[in-house]
Every structure is written in C-alpha cells, then in structure tokens.
Design a protein around this motif. Structure first.
Motif, PDB file in Angstrom:
ATOM      1  N   GLY A 227       0.780  -1.235   0.000  1.00 44.96           N
ATOM      2  CA  GLY A 227       0.000   0.000   0.000  1.00 44.96           C
ATOM      3  C   GLY A 227       0.804   1.272   0.000  1.00 44.96           C
ATOM      4  N   GLY A 228       2.120   1.190  -0.190  1.00 48.30           N
ATOM      5  CA  GLY A 228       2.943   2.391  -0.223  1.00 48.30           C
ATOM      6  C   GLY A 228       2.661   3.243  -1.454  1.00 48.30           C
ATOM      7  N   GLU A 229       3.133   4.510  -1.420  1.00 47.42           N
ATOM      8  CA  GLU A 229       2.922   5.432  -2.533  1.00 47.42           C
ATOM      9  C   GLU A 229       4.212   6.145  -2.872  1.00 47.42           C
ATOM     10  OE1 GLU A 229      -0.209   8.215  -1.908  1.00 47.42           O
ATOM     11  OE2 GLU A 229      -1.589   6.737  -1.080  1.00 47.42           O
TER      12      GLU A 229
ATOM     13  N   LYS B 296      11.146  16.920  -5.522  1.00 47.95           N
ATOM     14  CA  LYS B 296      11.542  15.798  -4.680  1.00 47.95           C
ATOM     15  C   LYS B 296      10.618  14.617  -4.947  1.00 47.95           C
ATOM     16  CE  LYS B 296      13.587  18.399  -0.854  1.00 47.95           C
ATOM     17  NZ  LYS B 296      13.533  18.681   0.607  1.00 47.95           N
ATOM     18  N   LEU B 297      11.227  13.469  -5.163  1.00 46.89           N
ATOM     19  CA  LEU B 297      10.477  12.228  -5.318  1.00 46.89           C
ATOM     20  C   LEU B 297      10.533  11.516  -3.977  1.00 46.89           C
ATOM     21  CD1 LEU B 297       8.933  10.530  -7.377  1.00 46.89           C
ATOM     22  CD2 LEU B 297      11.079   9.406  -7.938  1.00 46.89           C
ATOM     23  N   LYS B 298       9.363  11.337  -3.356  1.00 48.10           N
ATOM     24  CA  LYS B 298       9.319  10.827  -1.988  1.00 48.10           C
ATOM     25  C   LYS B 298       8.497   9.556  -1.879  1.00 48.10           C
ATOM     26  CE  LYS B 298       9.694  15.160   0.637  1.00 48.10           C
ATOM     27  NZ  LYS B 298       8.998  15.995   1.649  1.00 48.10           N
ATOM     28  N   GLU B 299       8.930   8.691  -0.951  1.00 46.24           N
ATOM     29  CA  GLU B 299       8.109   7.565  -0.534  1.00 46.24           C
ATOM     30  C   GLU B 299       7.091   8.050   0.488  1.00 46.24           C
ATOM     31  OE1 GLU B 299      10.311   4.373   1.107  1.00 46.24           O
ATOM     32  OE2 GLU B 299      11.276   3.794  -0.771  1.00 46.24           O
ATOM     33  N   GLN B 300       5.919   7.478   0.445  1.00 48.50           N
ATOM     34  CA  GLN B 300       4.901   7.761   1.444  1.00 48.50           C
ATOM     35  C   GLN B 300       4.418   6.438   2.030  1.00 48.50           C
ATOM     36  OE1 GLN B 300       4.232  10.653   2.531  1.00 48.50           O
ATOM     37  NE2 GLN B 300       5.238  11.888   0.963  1.00 48.50           N
ATOM     38  N   PRO B 301       4.211   6.336   3.333  1.00 47.72           N
ATOM     39  CA  PRO B 301       4.137   7.453   4.289  1.00 47.72           C
ATOM     40  C   PRO B 301       5.460   7.795   4.967  1.00 47.72           C
ATOM     41  CG  PRO B 301       3.399   5.454   5.341  1.00 47.72           C
ATOM     42  CD  PRO B 301       3.731   5.069   3.929  1.00 47.72           C
ATOM     43  N   SER B 302       6.563   7.132   4.634  1.00 51.19           N
ATOM     44  CA  SER B 302       7.818   7.352   5.348  1.00 51.19           C
ATOM     45  C   SER B 302       8.395   8.739   5.114  1.00 51.19           C
ATOM     46  CB  SER B 302       8.841   6.300   4.926  1.00 51.19           C
ATOM     47  OG  SER B 302       9.267   6.508   3.582  1.00 51.19           O
ATOM     48  N   GLY B 303       8.113   9.346   3.951  1.00 50.94           N
ATOM     49  CA  GLY B 303       8.685  10.643   3.630  1.00 50.94           C
ATOM     50  C   GLY B 303      10.112  10.564   3.123  1.00 50.94           C
TER      51      GLY B 303
END
Length: 560
Positions: free
Chosen positions: A207-209, A251-258
C-alpha cells in the motif's frame, strides 16, 4: 457293422464340435480395440458370465449340443479373469517449458510501454493494469525506462524469479535507479508473471505510494553578507539582478515514510556575496513603504565604507548614479569649508530673513524666518540660507568651496559607485547658490551617505558593495577639529533644529535638505549617522526634508 459306422461318424463329429466350442469358451479374450462404442464398453466373457461346460451325452448316440449364451445357464464354477501382477506405467504430464522466454517478452514489452502485451503475460492482471502504468509514468514524469534483468532462478519446479535493475529518466530530475524482482509461476499449464505493485517499484508494495513534490525556492543571484537571500520586497533589484529569482525544487518521496528517493539540484549559477546586511536592508525597505513618492535610502558602514543597505524606488539605480540637487544637506560640506577657513562653530553670524550678495542675487530663508545673530552651529541647525550665502561670499571665494567639496568629499569625476559633482562658480550668484546645495551641485544618495560617514569617521572613503573590492579612490582624512565640530553641529540639527520633530532616536546626528526643483516640488533630504551606520534619504519631489525625509530615517533607525 454296417449300422454302427454311421453312428461312429456322428460321434466323431460331435467330439470335434464339442472341442471347438470348448476352445472358444475357455480361450482368453484377445487384446485390442473393442468393437463396442466408447461410452458402452463390452465386458469380457470370463468376467460377466459363467463358463458353459461341455454337454456329456447320457448315452451313446445322443448328440452333443452347445448352450446359447442368451439362455439361462446353470450355476457352476466361475472362470476368473487374468489380473496383471504389476500396474501399467503412467504417462508423464506435459511440462510448461522454460520460464525465461516469458520473462524476456515481459521486459521487452515493458521497455516499449506495451502495457497490453505485458498484461497478456500476467496471471490474473488487475482490470486497470495498463492505466496504473500510465498514471505512474504521468504523475512521476517518467520519460523513459531501461531494464537490466539478472539471472533467472527456480525456487521450485513451478516457480521462477528474475531480479532486475532499472533506471527511469524523470523529467527535471534525471536518472532514478531502482531494483525489483519479476516473479513467475505455472498457471494453467503455462508460465505467467505474478504481478503486484511492487513489481513497478518496491516502495509500492503493502500500500505504499510515490509522490513527486514541487516547491518554489528562492535562488537569487546575490546574497547578503550573512550568506542568506535578501529580504522579500527589498527594493534592491536594480542593483542585484535576480533577487526574486526562484527555481522549482522537485523531490520524489516515498509515502508514508517521507524518504526522499530523488531530489533536484540547485542551479549551477554562482551566487555573489555582497556587503548588504539583511536586517539593515529589511529596515531600509520597510522605511520606504510609506514614502508615497519615488525615494531611496542608502546606508553605509562607517568604519569600512561598505554599503549595508540600498532601497530604491527611484529607478535606474538612482540611489548610486542619480544626480539630484542636495539642497541644504550640502551645508555639511559648506560648513566644513567655513571651519577650515577659520570660522569657529560658536562664532556669531547673521541669520536674517533675506540677504543679498553685493551686486548679485537675493537669498531668503524658508518661510521668511529671521533668527538674527546666532552661532554658526545654530545657523546650521536652523538651516539658514542667508547665513551660508553671506559666509560663502565673504570666506569661500577663489574656488575654495568647490575645492573643499571635490578634494575632501568626493564631488568630482571618479571611479566607484557614487556620483556627485560641483562646478567652479562663474559669479557670486552661482557661489551663493552652490553654498546651499543648488546651482551646479548634484549628488546621489550614496554620495551624501559618504559625506555623513566621512564626518562620523573623520575620513572620507569611497563605498564598496562587494567584500574586498577596490573602492576606486584613496581615503581622504578630514582635519580632526573640523570633523569634531561638524559632529556637534549635526547633533544640534536633531536636538534643536529642523529635524527635532522627526522622532529620530537618541544618538542620531544629521542634516535636513529641501532642494528646489524647477517646475516641481522640492526634493526632500535627510543625511546623517548613528553609531557605526551612516545614511541618506531622498524623496523625489517630496517637499520639506525635515517633515518628509527625516521621519523616514527615524523609522529606519528604530527598526534596527
């Protein structure tokens, strides 16, 4: 004998028939295709009905007859079928083959963004399989993707894995490397890709984004002396191009980790450091917010001569290059020349409402004020035009005023940032007008800030705006006694003179100026210093200096 021969022949025939029937009944059923239909198999004789024993004649002469199979048979011993002692060998199931070609076709379709072809190789692809890939590429601005599969491994007979490395080119960010695994399994007798969001990128599993964030970041071409951007609305853009320049930080970020996976780099253009102080610049810019007219405020560090602030709405770098009549603000220079001529600060001088130079023009005070006989310091504080016109006529003829201004206060053609000038007077009319900052006298706000700094420091110094820069002109020391007297006279302007009602903070020294302009309102000036900061304020066509420019200086100093 003749009667027995036919009987014997009948017996022989019966035996032969009996033996033939017996052999037919007792022999095993031949192997091979049955003549019966496939959905109605014929049972073997031995397995479905009892054997019919041969008929034994009860008496000689009885014929031997076979029992038709359709008749009921008498129960008797059953003949068991022959059962093989070992089971026949099972034919092996068909194998799906090598998973490698399926993986190769999937990677090839992926490189071409052939999402339909990819979906055909996936076991149970989601209905939005192609849309997911398109959204992923669109939202993250993927321009292209390269894939480098690793060696295939077989964890089980019906499973396979291909680790792979990938590099996506993200518009505005560049190369974005990633790693993942392509998993395959046998489904329906064929190799299929077991696709999940994690196949696109490991961050998408569970379920990551992934999100692409854009932020406007200031990227000015110049920085303050503290190494930080200029304050917003600094009013210094003409002097430092690109002060309001920004760049888009991505910025290309992982979510929800940031977690940041990829970030843009700032522009490669260098940022020049200046002598501007951010808090001083902020105070200068805010002080001009209520000017209501084109204006400028320049501040100079007294010890070093470095420019600490330049807020300018005059346009065309008017604070440095503009040439404006300074009016009575120039009386600082005239007073210095009078002091050098021997006139003391406490010497009594006349300050009538009007004064006419012999055989020349008439001069008046603002509002026709008549102060009678006063000290030179008081005449300076009250900005008596008549006093300075008269004293210039009596003491500064033979080009002494121009020489003082040019040689000790920078009123000449020179290299550097500031602009100011004065011409030799052609007659007494011009000399009297020059003495009160009119006629040929012209100065920029920076030039007048340098005049104030020279008084505070005791040395005139050309200003710089870049650390360590060559000022262009050597410093010029003032006479120590002259500088000290000028400081006292400028303090009197604030405590009891034309700037006394401006709200200037304690410790401020300065001089007001109201410069007449042909065809328009007067320019409002106030020049001065406080502590280690000298300054000049000009409001173009603003009116009376003590009422307009001095209050702006007060706002500026109080904000520091």
């Amino acid at each position: 004998m003749r009667n027995r021969w036919p009987l014997a022949m009948v017996t022989v025939v019966a035996v032969i028939v009996f033996f033939g029937v017996y052999m037919l009944v007792a022999a095993p059923e031949p192997q091979g295709p049955s003549s019966h239909a496939a959905d109605d198999p014929a049972p073997t004789l031995a397995a479905s009905s009892p054997a019919v024993p041969p008929a034994v004649p009860s008496s000689p002469g009885d014929p031997v007859l076979a029992v038709p199979s359709s008749f009921p048979s008498t129960p008797g011993p059953q003949v068991q079928p022959v059962v093989p002692t070992t089971a026949p060998a099972t034919q092996p199931a068909a194998q799906p083959g090598d998973p490698g070609p399926v993986a190769e076709r999937y990677f090839a379709a992926w490189r071409l963004s052939d999402f339909t072809g990819m979906a055909a190789l996936v076991a149970d692809p989601p209905p939005d399989f192609a849309d997911r890939h398109r959204r992923f590429a669109s939202e993250l601005r993927i321009a292209s993707v390269s894939l480098s599969p690793g060696p295939l491994s077989r964890p089980g007979a019906d499973s396979a894995e291909v680790p792979f490395q990938g590099v996506r080119q993200v518009t505005g960010l560049g190369a974005w490397p990633f790693s993942s695994v392509l998993r395959l399994a046998v489904r329906g007798g064929a190799w299929k890709v077991l696709w999940s969001p994690g196949t696109l990128h490991p961050a998408l599993k569970d379920g990551g984004e992934l999100r692409l964030e854009e932020t406007k970041v200031k990227r000015p071409g110049a920085l303050t002396r503290e190494g930080v951007p200029f304050p917003s609305g600094s009013k210094a853009g003409d002097y430092f191009p690109g002060l309001d320049a920004t760049f888009t930080e991505m910025k290309l970020k992982e979510q929800p980790s940031g977690k940041v996976l990829l970030a843009s780099q700032p522009p490669s253009t260098p940022q020049a450091q200046t002598t501007i102080s951010r808090p001083v610049q902020e105070a200068a810019a805010r002080a001009l917010d209520g000017a209501g007219r084109p204006a400028a405020l320049v501040a100079v560090d007294v010890p070093s001569g470095e420019v600490r602030a330049v807020a300018d709405t005059l346009g065309g770098k008017g604070a440095f290059n503009g040439l404006y009549p300074p009016g009575s603000a120039f009386k600082v220079v005239t007073a210095a020349a009078l002091l050098r001529s021997g006139l003391a600060p406490d010497a009594q001088v006349a300050c009538p409402a009007a004064y006419t130079i012999p055989n020349a023009r008439r001069f008046t005070n603002d509002g026709g004020a008549d102060h009678g006989a006063v000290s030179l310091t008081t005449a300076f504080a009250l900005s008596c035009n008549t006093t300075f016109a008269q004293q210039a006529y009596e003491r500064l003829r033979d080009d002494r005023l121009r020489a003082e201004a040019a040689d000790r206060f920078g009123f000449r053609e020179k290299a550097g940032l500031s602009s100011c000038r004065i011409s030799p007077p052609q007659d007494m009319n011009e000399l009297g007008a020059d003495a009160i900052g009119q006629n040929s006298v012209r100065a920029s706000p920076l030039c007048m800030a340098e005049v104030a700094a020279a008084v505070a420091r005791g040395t005139w110094r050309q200003s710089v705006i870049t650390p360590g820069a060559d000022p262009g002109s050597p410093p010029v020391p003032l006479d120590e006694g002259v500088a000290a007297s000028l400081r006292a006279m400028m303090e009197a302007v604030v405590t009891q003179g034309t700037a006394a009602q401006a709200g200037l903070p304690p410790g401020t020294a300065g001089k007001t100026g109201t410069a007449e302009v042909s065809g328009g309102a007067a320019h409002a000036w106030f020049v001065g210093y406080r502590g280690d900061l000298a300054f000049a304020v000009l409001v173009q066509n603003g009116g009376v200096g003590g009422r307009v420019a001095a209050p702006i200086a007060a706002r500026f100093l109080k904000a520091l």
